[in-house]
Each structure stands twice: as C-alpha cells, then as structure tokens.
Design an enzyme around this catalytic site. Structure first.
Site, short mmCIF file in Angstrom:
data_model
loop_
_atom_site.label_atom_id
_atom_site.label_comp_id
_atom_site.label_asym_id
_atom_site.label_seq_id
_atom_site.Cartn_x
_atom_site.Cartn_y
_atom_site.Cartn_z
N LYS A 210 0.84 -1.21 0.00
CA LYS A 210 0.00 0.00 0.00
C LYS A 210 0.87 1.24 0.00
CE LYS A 210 -1.95 2.63 3.08
NZ LYS A 210 -1.88 3.89 2.33
N GLU B 113 10.27 0.82 10.14
CA GLU B 113 11.28 1.86 9.89
C GLU B 113 10.58 3.18 10.15
OE1 GLU B 113 13.12 4.65 8.91
OE2 GLU B 113 13.02 4.18 6.77
N CYS C 186 13.47 10.59 6.75
CA CYS C 186 13.52 10.08 8.13
C CYS C 186 14.91 10.24 8.73
CB CYS C 186 13.11 8.61 8.16
SG CYS C 186 13.99 7.59 6.99
N GLU D 162 10.11 15.28 15.57
CA GLU D 162 10.40 15.19 14.14
C GLU D 162 9.49 16.14 13.38
OE1 GLU D 162 9.39 11.49 12.14
OE2 GLU D 162 11.28 11.57 11.06
P1 NDP Z 1 2.14 8.08 8.49
O1 NDP Z 1 2.97 7.28 9.38
O2 NDP Z 1 0.75 8.40 8.94
O3 NDP Z 1 2.02 7.39 7.03
C1 NDP Z 1 2.93 6.46 6.47
C2 NDP Z 1 2.15 5.35 5.79
O4 NDP Z 1 1.31 4.70 6.74
C3 NDP Z 1 1.21 5.82 4.68
O5 NDP Z 1 1.12 4.83 3.66
C4 NDP Z 1 -0.10 5.93 5.40
O6 NDP Z 1 -1.18 5.83 4.54
C5 NDP Z 1 -0.04 4.73 6.31
N1 NDP Z 1 -0.91 4.82 7.47
C6 NDP Z 1 -1.31 5.93 8.14
N2 NDP Z 1 -2.09 5.59 9.18
C7 NDP Z 1 -2.19 4.24 9.18
C8 NDP Z 1 -2.86 3.30 9.99
N3 NDP Z 1 -3.59 3.67 11.05
N4 NDP Z 1 -2.73 1.98 9.69
C9 NDP Z 1 -2.00 1.58 8.65
N5 NDP Z 1 -1.36 2.43 7.83
C10 NDP Z 1 -1.44 3.74 8.10
O7 NDP Z 1 2.86 9.37 8.14
P2 NDP Z 1 2.23 10.77 7.76
O8 NDP Z 1 2.11 10.80 6.31
O9 NDP Z 1 0.98 11.13 8.49
O10 NDP Z 1 3.34 11.67 8.35
C11 NDP Z 1 3.38 11.83 9.76
C12 NDP Z 1 4.78 11.88 10.22
O11 NDP Z 1 5.38 10.60 10.06
C13 NDP Z 1 5.67 12.79 9.41
O12 NDP Z 1 5.51 14.10 9.73
C14 NDP Z 1 6.99 12.22 9.76
O13 NDP Z 1 7.36 12.69 11.02
C15 NDP Z 1 6.74 10.75 9.83
N6 NDP Z 1 7.10 10.03 8.59
C16 NDP Z 1 8.22 9.30 8.59
C17 NDP Z 1 8.62 8.66 7.47
C18 NDP Z 1 9.86 7.86 7.42
O14 NDP Z 1 10.45 7.71 6.35
N7 NDP Z 1 10.29 7.26 8.51
C19 NDP Z 1 7.88 8.75 6.22
C20 NDP Z 1 6.66 9.50 6.33
C21 NDP Z 1 6.30 10.11 7.49
P3 NDP Z 1 -1.87 7.12 3.90
O15 NDP Z 1 -0.79 8.13 3.63
O16 NDP Z 1 -2.45 6.57 2.66
O17 NDP Z 1 -2.86 7.59 4.89
#
Ligand code: NDP
Length: 489
Positions: free
Chosen positions: A174, A250, A284, A385
């Site tokens: 996904k 991660e 990240c 972050e």
């Molecule tokens: P999320 O952790 O919410 O999203 C990352 C992935 O998880 C997306 O595919 C998202 O789907 C999915 N997701 C979100 N909620 C759920 C859930 N309850 N169950 C299963 N899958 C889920 O990141 P955000 O986009 O909201 O960003 C929030 C913060 O996360 C950022 O500001 C940053 O701090 C961190 N982040 C860290 C990353 C990294 O590389 N370690 C990458 C991205 C974010 P969808 O987007 O379709 O809702």
C-alpha cells in the site's frame, strides 16, 4: 490527466465502492491523476489473492534462479522507463528532478541487488549429539503486507518488494494515498512480465482504513511499515492483537549531525545543509539537529547563511531547482506550526520561516529553508520530528556533551560526525545510539548496507543481507540415521 487503477490478483481494477481520489501536483495544485480509493473490502480481496498465490506455491515453488531473473527484468524495465518514472515522481511528491532520477536508479539497483541475493539464500547442516543429519533451512514467511510513505515512493516500494520477492513471499503493497503513482506504474511493469496472479498486489487507499486492514487481517503473515513512529506503534499493536504477525518498522528520527572544530569547515557546511534540506527535509534520516562546537559556531552559521540562497526553490521539473514544495498543504501547516513553536520557545530564527513570494509559488506548498539558532536540547524543535526544511542548531563545548545531546532523544535512526581526527570519529560514532552513521558525509545510502534504527526509530533492518532476513522463517529438520527402535517403554 491519467486515471489509474490498482493491481489486485493480476488485474487492474477500480475500488469496490468506485470511489476515487484526485492526486495533486504539490508545486502547482494541478490535478495529475485519479486513483482508486480502496477500503477494507478491497484490501481483503488483495489479501485473499495473495493467500491463494502463496498457498498454491505459485511463487515460492519457482526456482531461486527464476525469481532472480524476474527481479533483474523489473530492474531493467525501471531503467528503460527511468525518465517517465522520475518525472512522475516529481509531479506527485514535489522533489527536484535530479533527486527523483537518483531514486529511480537506486530503485533499479535495489531490485538488482536482491536478484543477486535470491540465489544465495542458504541453510546449514549442524552436528548434534545423536545419529542425525540435522539441517537448518530458510523459508519465505508467506503473505507480506507492506505500507510505504510519501517521501520516496518508488524507492520505498523497491526496498519492500525486492527482498520479499527474492525470498519467495507474496506481497500486498500500500503506497501512501498522497503519492501512489510510481507504485502503480511499477504494477504495470510487473504485469507485463507476467508474474503469476496474486503474487504482487498494489492497492491504493487511506492508511486509516485500507492500511489498518493489512495490520489486523489474520491472513497476513508479516507486515513491514515505513512511516511515523505513532503509526508504527499502532500497527505493532494491531499486529499483536490480531495474529501476532511478524512486524518490521522503519520509523522517524531526530538525527544529530555533529560538527567538531577540527572538521573540514567547507565540507561540513555543505554537509549540514544537504543533511537538513535534501528532499525538502522530508527524510527520516535528515540531519535536523545540527550540533556545532562552540568555538566555530558563529562562523559556521554565517557560512551556512551565505550558501542558503543557492538552495533554489521551485517546481521540481524546473532546471536549477534544489528544493521543491512539501508533499501536501496539511503537511505544510504542520511544518509551519513547528516554526511558530520554535519562535515561541525562544529560538532565534536566522533564515526562512515563511513561504516564498512570487507567482510561481502561489499555488504550491513551499516553505523556505529555515534555520533556528540558540536552540536548547529541551525545546520541542530539538526533540520532535518536523519532517520539513527546518534545521535546529545547538551549541556544544565538549565531546562528552556532544554525545550526551546526540543521544538525548527517543529516536535512534541516523547521525553524522564531522572531524578530521579519525580517533575521535571512531570514538564518537561508537557511542552514538543509532543504526546509521556517517563520518564526514551525510545521507549516502547503499543497497548493500542495513538500514534501520535503534530505540523508537523502529526495529528490523532493510537492505543488504539483513533486509532479506526480515522476510525469511528459519526451520530445523532432523533426519534420523539410526534404525534402532525408540527405547522409551
Ligand atoms: P504516516 O505514518 O501516517 O504514514 C505512512 C504510511 O502509513 C502511509 O502509507 C499511510 O497511509 C499509512 N498509514 C497511516 N495511518 C495508518 C494506519 N492507522 N494503519 C495503517 N497504515 C497507516 O505518516 P504521515 O504521512 O501522516 O506523516 C506523519 C509523520 O510521520 C511525518 O511528519 C513524519 O514525522 C513521519 N514520517 C516518517 C517517514 C519515514 O520515512 N520514517 C515517512 C513518512 C512520514 P496514507 O498516507 O495513505 O494515509
């Protein structure tokens, strides 16, 4: 504008509800595409298809050489379509074209690396204190759910799919609902290569519904997640409460980039800026906490400020752009809220902090590269972050203090150390509680090396030999070589 479908059981389909989502160019707000907006029911169909494919052995019973050949073909197709994929990545997530081109080549390299590794998954024979031939074999885990974020969409799809497929698993991937386009192009590539139906499924939809189904569904054997720490915790809880599926995470970081007074000054200035602002800071492993030794602090900040105008903002497809927009307006709101928090906490805003002016920026989610000095380790902008172009600069006096500040975080993903003293570099890196470290550089990432964090930056590792381990079970087989009847009665 293109209308995409998602990929379930070897077919391109709409969502059961027929709902779609518009995908916007974050630099201009223009519509780029529509994609299906799936729900739990769509996800269940994908998981069932994967379950059948795994149970029938459509993939795990192929030879490792055949799996390798398939992965090499994916890599080749990515390279052939590199221009299209890179431009699409720019239009979907905003990054500059040069960075997208790098990601696409790296994604191909990741498939090639795991193609090579597919034929090198070995077990072992073990001497035991009896007349047995005892072996350890490695087997695929089964149905692997994979949730990826929006900052490196194609590359993260490669990091997840390549090792899982090399090991003989089947996948339901996904992408983020914000940035699904290159993953859907990857689905087209996979389809053309005629992989058996159900082995790879790529399903678009919101995390809160489609993503959660992956975490709770008892037909899923393993879930691999990259994203925020809070979401990672939720996923681990759902995985444990459903069927205790395997989990690898991660997650985020608030990574220290430490500059000692004996560093190569100019190289460290560039490293600090690149560490903080590459990919708009939406990384990240971004070096978002810059720790600078007091004796060079003022001169170092001054040198960074002189170079900031070189970080040109613009549409990622425009020549010369070094920094694009943030991925969404909601994310920009979050970053801007942190800038206000930094100001109210008493940090000194020395550059940026606002949206750039001008016609070309008016419909995009741009934020200028932002630097705060006078940051103390207790401030929220030093602890949380932000995931955007905001750099917090903290002064330190001694090596011990630098290490203490660096480790004073719930995270443990990455760290940089700048010094020309190799003994100090080795000593400091040895004390940093993080999974990825660089000395006199920041950000280079290699398919051959394990990627992942200590503490709340997650568990498990991606990439390298370590990455394939996350997709393998370990089984012992004991073959009795003694025909004497068992004498227990
Ligand atoms: P999320 O952790 O919410 O999203 C990352 C992935 O998880 C997306 O595919 C998202 O789907 C999915 N997701 C979100 N909620 C759920 C859930 N309850 N169950 C299963 N899958 C889920 O990141 P955000 O986009 O909201 O960003 C929030 C913060 O996360 C950022 O500001 C940053 O701090 C961190 N982040 C860290 C990353 C990294 O590389 N370690 C990458 C991205 C974010 P969808 O987007 O379709 O809702």
């Amino acid at each position: 504008m293109q209308n995409y479908q998602m990929y379930i059981n070897g077919q391109f389909v709409s969502s059961v509800s027929k709902k779609t989502r518009e995908i916007l160019d974050p630099a201009s707000g223009e519509k780029v595409a529509t994609v299906p907006e799936s729900n739990a029911q769509d996800m269940q169909l994908a998981i069932s298809a994967a379950r059948v494919a795994f149970d029938k052995g459509l993939w795990r019973k192929t030879t490792a050489a055949d799996r390798a050949s398939f992965l090499f073909k994916i890599a080749q197709a990515i390279r052939l379509n590199a221009k299209m994929l890179a431009e699409l990545e720019v239009k979907n997530c905003g990054k500059p074209l040069s960075e997208a081109e790098f990601d696409v080549a790296d994604a191909a390299g990741c498939f090639e690396y795991y193609a090579g590794l597919a034929t090198k998954i070995h077990g072992e024979t073990v001497q035991v204190p009896a007349n047995f031939m005892s072996m350890v074999v490695r087997e695929p885990i089964g149905v692997c759910a994979q949730i990826i974020p929006w900052n490196f969409p194609l590359l993260m799809a490669a990091w997840k799919l390549a090792p899982a497929l090399a090991a003989g698993n089947v996948c339901v991937l996904k992408p983020s609902e914000l940035t699904p386009l290159t993953a859907l192009e990857l689905a087209k590539i996979i389809h053309q290569l005629e992989l058996p139906a159900g082995v790879v499924n790529i399903v678009t939809g919101p995390g809160a519904e489609a993503g959660e189904e992956l975490a709770i569904n008892t037909n899923v054997d393993k879930i691999a997640f990259t994203g925020g720490t809070l979401t990672g915790k939720k996923i681990a809880t759902m995985a444990a409460n459903s069927n205790l599926k395997r989990v690898s995470l991660e997650l985020g970081g608030k990574n220290p980039n430490i500059v000692f007074a004996d560093a190569d000054f100019d190289a460290a200035v560039d490293g600090a800026l690149f560490g903080a602002f590459a990919n708009q800071g939406e990384v990240c492993s971004a070096g978002s906490r810059l720790l600078v030794e007091e004796s060079i602090h003022d001169k170092f900040v001054e040198a960074m400020l002189k170079k900031i105008p070189n970080i040109k903002l613009g549409h990622g497809l425009k020549t010369g752009t070094k920094m694009g927009p943030l991925v969404s307006s909601a994310h920009r709101d979050k970053v801007e809220a942190y800038i206000q928090i930094g100001i109210s906490e008493g940090a000194k805003l020395v550059c940026g902090g606002k949206r750039p002016e001008g016609e070309e920026f008016k419909n995009g989610n741009f934020v200028e590269p932002t630097i705060f000095t006078n940051v103390t380790p207790q401030m929220r902008i030093a602890r949380e972050e932000i995931f955007g172009p905001v750099l917090s600069v903290i002064k330190f006096k001694t090596e011990e203090e630098a290490v203490q500040i660096a480790n004073d975080t719930i995270y443990g993903l990455a760290a940089g150390v700048w010094t020309q003293n190799v003994t100090r570099a080795t000593r400091v890196v040895g004390q940093i509680r993080a999974g990825i470290t660089w000395v006199n550089h920041y950000h280079p990432t290699f398919n051959e090396l394990p990627w992942g964090g200590y503490k709340q930056s997650g568990h498990g590792r991606e990439l390298g030999m370590y990455g394939i381990e996350e997709y393998l079970e370990t089984k012992q087989i004991n073959i009795n070589l003694d025909t004497t009847p068992i004498a227990w009665y």
